[in-house]
Write an enzyme that holds these catalytic residues in place. Structure first.
Site, PDB file in Angstrom:
ATOM      1  N   SER A   1       3.116   6.034  -2.677  1.00  0.00           N
ATOM      2  CA  SER A   1       4.317   6.814  -2.965  1.00  0.00           C
ATOM      3  C   SER A   1       4.583   6.902  -4.466  1.00  0.00           C
ATOM      4  O   SER A   1       4.935   7.969  -4.982  1.00  0.00           O
ATOM      5  CB  SER A   1       5.523   6.226  -2.227  1.00  0.00           C
ATOM      6  OG  SER A   1       5.307   6.294  -0.829  1.00  0.00           O
TER       7      SER A   1
ATOM      8  N   GLY B   1       0.812  -1.220   0.000  1.00  0.00           N
ATOM      9  CA  GLY B   1       0.000   0.000   0.000  1.00  0.00           C
ATOM     10  C   GLY B   1       0.839   1.260   0.000  1.00  0.00           C
ATOM     11  O   GLY B   1       0.563   2.217  -0.734  1.00  0.00           O
ATOM     12  N   CYS B   2       1.868   1.275   0.810  1.00  0.00           N
ATOM     13  CA  CYS B   2       2.724   2.464   0.913  1.00  0.00           C
ATOM     14  C   CYS B   2       3.509   2.675  -0.377  1.00  0.00           C
ATOM     15  O   CYS B   2       3.733   3.812  -0.796  1.00  0.00           O
ATOM     16  CB  CYS B   2       3.652   2.352   2.116  1.00  0.00           C
ATOM     17  SG  CYS B   2       2.741   2.266   3.673  1.00  0.00           S
ATOM     18  N   THR B   3       3.904   1.581  -1.016  1.00  0.00           N
ATOM     19  CA  THR B   3       4.595   1.687  -2.305  1.00  0.00           C
ATOM     20  C   THR B   3       3.649   2.270  -3.339  1.00  0.00           C
ATOM     21  O   THR B   3       4.004   3.196  -4.080  1.00  0.00           O
ATOM     22  CB  THR B   3       5.129   0.310  -2.745  1.00  0.00           C
ATOM     23  OG1 THR B   3       6.086  -0.130  -1.778  1.00  0.00           O
ATOM     24  CG2 THR B   3       5.774   0.380  -4.114  1.00  0.00           C
TER      25      THR B   3
END
Length: 155
Positions: free
Chosen positions: A51, A46-48
């Protein structure tokens, strides 16, 4: 749980190390609008996604006079690895003791797979050129968030 910030509030000041261990402060960004987003952990799906979405929208955001800064509890070395792996060109800041996360209300109880846990609450703030909160988004989804933000900002 930390108190949530509202539009019109003064954005809490901070100074944190980036992926290269260079100090970055909110004051150093004064004079331009800033998207400050808080994410749980570098190199997670999710964070990838979030970003990489910010990176893909960077030309339009920068053309609109908006800088992007990401903050997570990760150490600078992990942020450097994440930045290099994903080709991210905006600052990623390290807040391992979660002091800035807490100041922005982006750390506390949340639901994760049906359980209540304490951790980073995925949140995004638009800070105006004078250092005031213009928009505050809490509990955002990683997917589709950047597009919604661009729409809200008219970019």
């Amino acid at each position: 749980m930390s108190e949530r910030l509202q539009p019109g509030d003064v954005a809490p000041e901070f100074e944190l190390p980036d992926a290269d261990e260079t100090a970055v402060s909110l004051a150093s960004l004064r004079g331009k609008r800033v998207i400050l987003y808080f994410y749980p952990a570098a190199m997670t799906p999710g964070c990838t996604k979030e970003s990489v979405d910010f990176e893909g929208s960077l030309p339009e955001l920068e053309a609109g006079g908006v800088a992007v800064v990401g903050v997570s509890p990760d150490k600078p070395a992990k942020l450097a690895k994440f930045r290099d792996k994903e080709g991210l060109t905006f600052p990623l800041l390290s807040d391992p003791d979660a002091k800035v996360l807490q100041a922005y209300g982006a750390y506390g109880e949340k639901k994760l797979y049906g359980k209540t846990v304490v951790g980073v609450i995925r949140s995004t703030f638009v800070i105006d050129a004078d250092g005031k909160i213009e928009k505050a988004y809490y509990n955002v989804k990683a997917t589709g968030h950047v597009e919604r933000l661009r729409r809200d900002l008219g970019l």
